[in-house]
Design an enzyme around this catalytic site. Structure first.
Site, PDB file in Angstrom:
ATOM      1  N   ILE A  24       0.921  -1.148   0.000  1.00 17.89           N
ATOM      2  CA  ILE A  24       0.000   0.000   0.000  1.00 17.89           C
ATOM      3  C   ILE A  24       0.957   1.192   0.000  1.00 17.89           C
ATOM      4  O   ILE A  24       1.884   1.264   0.809  1.00 17.89           O
ATOM      5  CB  ILE A  24      -0.949  -0.005   1.214  1.00 17.89           C
ATOM      6  CG1 ILE A  24      -1.851   1.237   1.244  1.00 17.89           C
ATOM      7  CG2 ILE A  24      -0.219  -0.161   2.536  1.00 17.89           C
ATOM      8  CD1 ILE A  24      -2.960   1.161   2.332  1.00 17.89           C
ATOM      9  N   SER A  25       0.792   2.126  -0.941  1.00 18.11           N
ATOM     10  CA  SER A  25       1.739   3.236  -1.084  1.00 18.11           C
ATOM     11  C   SER A  25       1.772   4.093   0.175  1.00 18.11           C
ATOM     12  O   SER A  25       0.800   4.156   0.935  1.00 18.11           O
ATOM     13  CB  SER A  25       1.351   4.124  -2.269  1.00 18.11           C
ATOM     14  OG  SER A  25       1.359   3.382  -3.460  1.00 18.11           O
ATOM     15  N   GLN A  26       2.889   4.799   0.338  1.00 17.08           N
ATOM     16  CA  GLN A  26       3.034   5.775   1.425  1.00 17.08           C
ATOM     17  C   GLN A  26       1.918   6.826   1.293  1.00 17.08           C
ATOM     18  O   GLN A  26       1.651   7.302   0.175  1.00 17.08           O
ATOM     19  CB  GLN A  26       4.409   6.441   1.273  1.00 17.08           C
ATOM     20  CG  GLN A  26       4.729   7.444   2.335  1.00 17.08           C
ATOM     21  CD  GLN A  26       6.068   8.134   2.085  1.00 17.08           C
ATOM     22  OE1 GLN A  26       6.871   7.700   1.261  1.00 17.08           O
ATOM     23  NE2 GLN A  26       6.307   9.204   2.804  1.00 17.08           N
TER      24      GLN A  26
END
Ligand code: SAM
Length: 217
Positions: free
Chosen positions: A65-67
């Site tokens: 899950i992206s930053q």
């Protein structure tokens, strides 16, 4: 979005939103979406307590899950207007799709891993969002619903996928990280007219690879 979901961790979310503002995101609609969307529901329960750190976290199928800062930056670069049709490539956990839905976009999103597609579909439905989701190769876009006002690619591409450029409406923006597998430059391509495009290079990032016919092998 259903109310009961966004009470838990409300203070941590507020702090995350404030941190992202300090890091340079200025679109208050994006900040507000970060403050509202319960990111802890998009990660494994073992990682729930870390959901409001500004960092990427592992999800299944070896993906991330992206930053939150990256999600906010990509969303800001889209220059989204309410009601616009947005295609996301790389549904992953579904978090970015939730942010876009919350901001009033009509969301289309493609994921190549079926388990991720299925879990994102469930959490988004539980939250009351209704994006159009598909399991498949997003390097080819989703031509059945083209053109799009915005396309956001959440995995690193070796080159800008031509099919995505073709699926932009006039005035449409494509946000795609382009580079090798170690570092990519966030690139914004705006379709200025039927056959004219403007290209801008933004900041550098590190994404998981975009794998597919027009991506990495
Ligand atoms: N937007 C996601 C989120 O909010 O969790 C970020 C997910 S992760 C950084 C990138 C995702 O792109 C991964 O789930 C990966 O499987 C997916 N992906 C990579 N290549 C793809 C392709 N050709 N088509 C669709 N999805 C792809």
């Amino acid at each position: 979005m259903k109310d009961r979901h966004n009470r838990k961790y409300a203070n941590r979310r507020k702090k995350l939103a404030a941190d992202i503002r300090k890091k340079g995101i200025s679109d208050e609609r994006v900040i507000q979406a970060i403050e509202q969307i319960p990111r802890h529901l998009f990660v494994d329960s073992a990682l729930e307590k870390r959901a409001y750190e500004d960092s990427a976290l592992p999800i299944s199928c070896g993906q991330t899950i992206s930053q939150p800062y990256t999600v906010a930056a990509q969303t800001e670069h889209l220059q989204l207007q309410k009601g616009e049709k947005i295609l996301e490539i790389g549904t992953g956990s579904g978090y970015q799709a939730a942010i876009l839905c919350h901001m009033g976009a009509e969301v289309y999103s493609v994921e190549r891993h079926e388990p991720l597609y299925l879990s994102a579909r469930k959490v988004l439905k539980d939250l009351g969002f209704r994006p159009h989701l598909k399991c498949g190769d997003g390097t080819l876009g989703w031509s059945a619903y083209a053109p799009y006002d915005g396309i956001v690619v959440t995995a690193g591409a070796p080159v800008v996928p031509e099919d995505l450029i073709q699926q932009l409406s006039v005035g449409g923006r494509l946000i795609v990280p382009v580079g090798d597998q170690k570092v990519q430059t966030m690139t914004r391509i705006t379709r200025v007219s039927e056959d004219e495009y403007k290209q801008e290079q933004l900041k550098q990032y590190k994404f998981v690879p975009l794998i597919g016919e027009k991506g990495w092998d």
